[in-house]
Design an enzyme around this catalytic site. Structure first.
Site, PDB file in Angstrom:
ATOM      1  N   HIS A  70       0.845  -1.191   0.000  1.00 49.39           N
ATOM      2  CA  HIS A  70       0.000   0.000   0.000  1.00 49.39           C
ATOM      3  C   HIS A  70       0.883   1.244   0.000  1.00 49.39           C
ATOM      4  O   HIS A  70       1.919   1.278   0.677  1.00 49.39           O
ATOM      5  CB  HIS A  70      -0.900   0.036   1.232  1.00 49.39           C
ATOM      6  CG  HIS A  70      -1.697  -1.216   1.438  1.00 49.39           C
ATOM      7  ND1 HIS A  70      -2.584  -1.693   0.496  1.00 49.39           N
ATOM      8  CD2 HIS A  70      -1.739  -2.090   2.475  1.00 49.39           C
ATOM      9  CE1 HIS A  70      -3.138  -2.805   0.953  1.00 49.39           C
ATOM     10  NE2 HIS A  70      -2.641  -3.065   2.150  1.00 49.39           N
ATOM     11  N   GLU A 118      -1.642  -0.249   8.320  1.00 48.60           N
ATOM     12  CA  GLU A 118      -2.638  -1.133   8.913  1.00 48.60           C
ATOM     13  C   GLU A 118      -2.027  -2.017   9.989  1.00 48.60           C
ATOM     14  O   GLU A 118      -0.804  -2.114  10.123  1.00 48.60           O
ATOM     15  CB  GLU A 118      -3.295  -2.005   7.839  1.00 48.60           C
ATOM     16  CG  GLU A 118      -2.323  -2.923   7.110  1.00 48.60           C
ATOM     17  CD  GLU A 118      -2.930  -3.540   5.851  1.00 48.60           C
ATOM     18  OE1 GLU A 118      -3.936  -3.018   5.338  1.00 48.60           O
ATOM     19  OE2 GLU A 118      -2.387  -4.552   5.377  1.00 48.60           O
ATOM     20  N   ARG A 126      -1.141  -4.824  -6.279  1.00 41.38           N
ATOM     21  CA  ARG A 126      -0.896  -6.263  -6.341  1.00 41.38           C
ATOM     22  C   ARG A 126       0.407  -6.521  -7.097  1.00 41.38           C
ATOM     23  O   ARG A 126       0.587  -6.045  -8.229  1.00 41.38           O
ATOM     24  CB  ARG A 126      -2.086  -6.939  -7.029  1.00 41.38           C
ATOM     25  CG  ARG A 126      -2.207  -8.423  -6.823  1.00 41.38           C
ATOM     26  CD  ARG A 126      -3.447  -8.969  -7.516  1.00 41.38           C
ATOM     27  NE  ARG A 126      -4.671  -8.513  -6.899  1.00 41.38           N
ATOM     28  CZ  ARG A 126      -5.710  -8.038  -7.579  1.00 41.38           C
ATOM     29  NH1 ARG A 126      -5.665  -7.917  -8.896  1.00 41.38           N
ATOM     30  NH2 ARG A 126      -6.796  -7.655  -6.945  1.00 41.38           N
ATOM     31  N   HIS A 177       3.499  -7.380   1.887  1.00 34.70           N
ATOM     32  CA  HIS A 177       2.821  -8.282   2.807  1.00 34.70           C
ATOM     33  C   HIS A 177       1.819  -9.148   2.057  1.00 34.70           C
ATOM     34  O   HIS A 177       1.423  -8.831   0.926  1.00 34.70           O
ATOM     35  CB  HIS A 177       2.095  -7.496   3.905  1.00 34.70           C
ATOM     36  CG  HIS A 177       1.064  -6.541   3.381  1.00 34.70           C
ATOM     37  ND1 HIS A 177       1.377  -5.295   2.897  1.00 34.70           N
ATOM     38  CD2 HIS A 177      -0.287  -6.666   3.239  1.00 34.70           C
ATOM     39  CE1 HIS A 177       0.274  -4.684   2.499  1.00 34.70           C
ATOM     40  NE2 HIS A 177      -0.758  -5.492   2.692  1.00 34.70           N
TER      41      HIS A 177
END
Length: 318
Positions: A99, A116, A194, A174
């Protein structure tokens, strides 16, 4: 003052399972229930007030009607609602992804970036996830390994167990592995790049889109920065453990034996995501919740109690 449950939005991504419906009682007609967006003001899946005076309104509509004061003073620094909370059931491996940070995401995508936190609610024996790299690599090596499908040789695969915590700053490579059920607290963003997807195809029969150029721009090509372990604090009737604290959210795991006394002061709303048990939450209003349900407590509610043996994730903005 408001205390109410939220109904989530659902996602049926191809890697999802059925645990959220089968074990957590989520009412959803999808064959696969990959994610439930438990606390969300995001346009791609807003949660809805489930009971009380504002029943049927989206969380955004409730905030507009009740006033932004329900979010608390610490949310005033954010232009939009700051966080998104999910339950994620990974029946299969998620794609290897990254991200962007706020600057890049706002410039390129028009929304926040994403930092996150993952809390492992449950997992199969032997389950693993990907978390950063084994060692530093160059951008050239990163691009080459993506192109020749050898990226997994340098990514860091971590065995997981129930209760593990992973803090994932923007820019950290991740991937949630198969057989893991996760509570995710994140910035209010749906931007994901992605990198590698195991050669899978989407519902249209075509390979799912990769975002290699953008990933090359934003990925930190080094081992991940884990959040330091924190102690469990014993209280009267419950214990509480800080899971992570950053500028976007502060998150705790709370285990209640009899009763927890908490405070939703003027600074921030409180969000409770119940992982085990059936607590009764009281503070002027009373709400009964069960495993998998999410409760919103507005800023300024003041002291409230959570009664009954249970475990939950508590999130607020500091």
């Amino acid at each position: 003052m408001s205390i109410f449950k939220l109904d989530p939005a659902f996602k049926d991504y191809i890697w999802g399972g059925t645990r959220l419906r089968d074990e957590y009682g989520k009412k959803c007609d999808y064959d696969k229930v990959a994610e439930s967006w438990e606390l969300s003001c995001h346009k791609d899946g807003p949660s809805v007030v489930a009971d009380g005076e504002y029943k049927g309104l989206t969380l955004n509509e409730y905030i507009e009607k009740a006033g932004k004061g329900v979010l608390g003073k610490n949310c005033e620094r954010f232009e939009n609602f700051p966080i998104l909370i999910k339950l994620i059931d990974a029946k299969d491996n998620l794609s290897v992804q990254v991200h962007p940070d706020n600057d890049y995401a706002m410039r390129v995508e028009g929304e926040y970036g994403k930092t996150e936190m993952w809390y492992v609610v449950d997992c199969d024996e032997g389950a693993t996830l990907l978390y950063g790299f084994k060692h530093e690599i160059t951008k050239e090596e990163f691009a080459r390994r993506i192109a020749d499908n050898t990226l997994l040789e340098v990514t860091n695969a971590v065995p997981v167990k129930k209760g593990d915590v992973f803090f994932i700053k923007s820019g950290t490579l991740h991937a949630i592995g198969k057989g893991i059920l996760i509570a995710e607290i994140q910035q209010n963003s749906n931007t994901t790049y992605r990198i590698y997807d195991y050669g899978r195809v989407g519902k249209d029969g075509k390979p799912r889109e990769l975002h290699v150029d953008k990933a090359l721009d934003v990925t930190k090509l080094a081992p991940a920065e884990q959040y330091p372990e924190t102690p469990v604090e014993k209280k009267d009737g419950y214990d509480i453990k800080l899971l992570s604290k950053c500028e976007y959210f502060t998150t705790y795991r709370v285990n209640v034996e009899t009763k927890a006394e908490l405070d939703a002061d003027e600074n921030s709303f409180n969000s409770i995501l119940v992982l085990e048990g059936e607590p009764v939450i009281s503070g002027g209003e009373t709400v009964s919740a069960k495993k998998g349900e999410s409760v919103f407590i507005s800023a300024g509610t003041g002291k409230y109690t959570v009664e009954g043996k249970c475990t939950f994730v508590l999130t607020k903005i500091d």
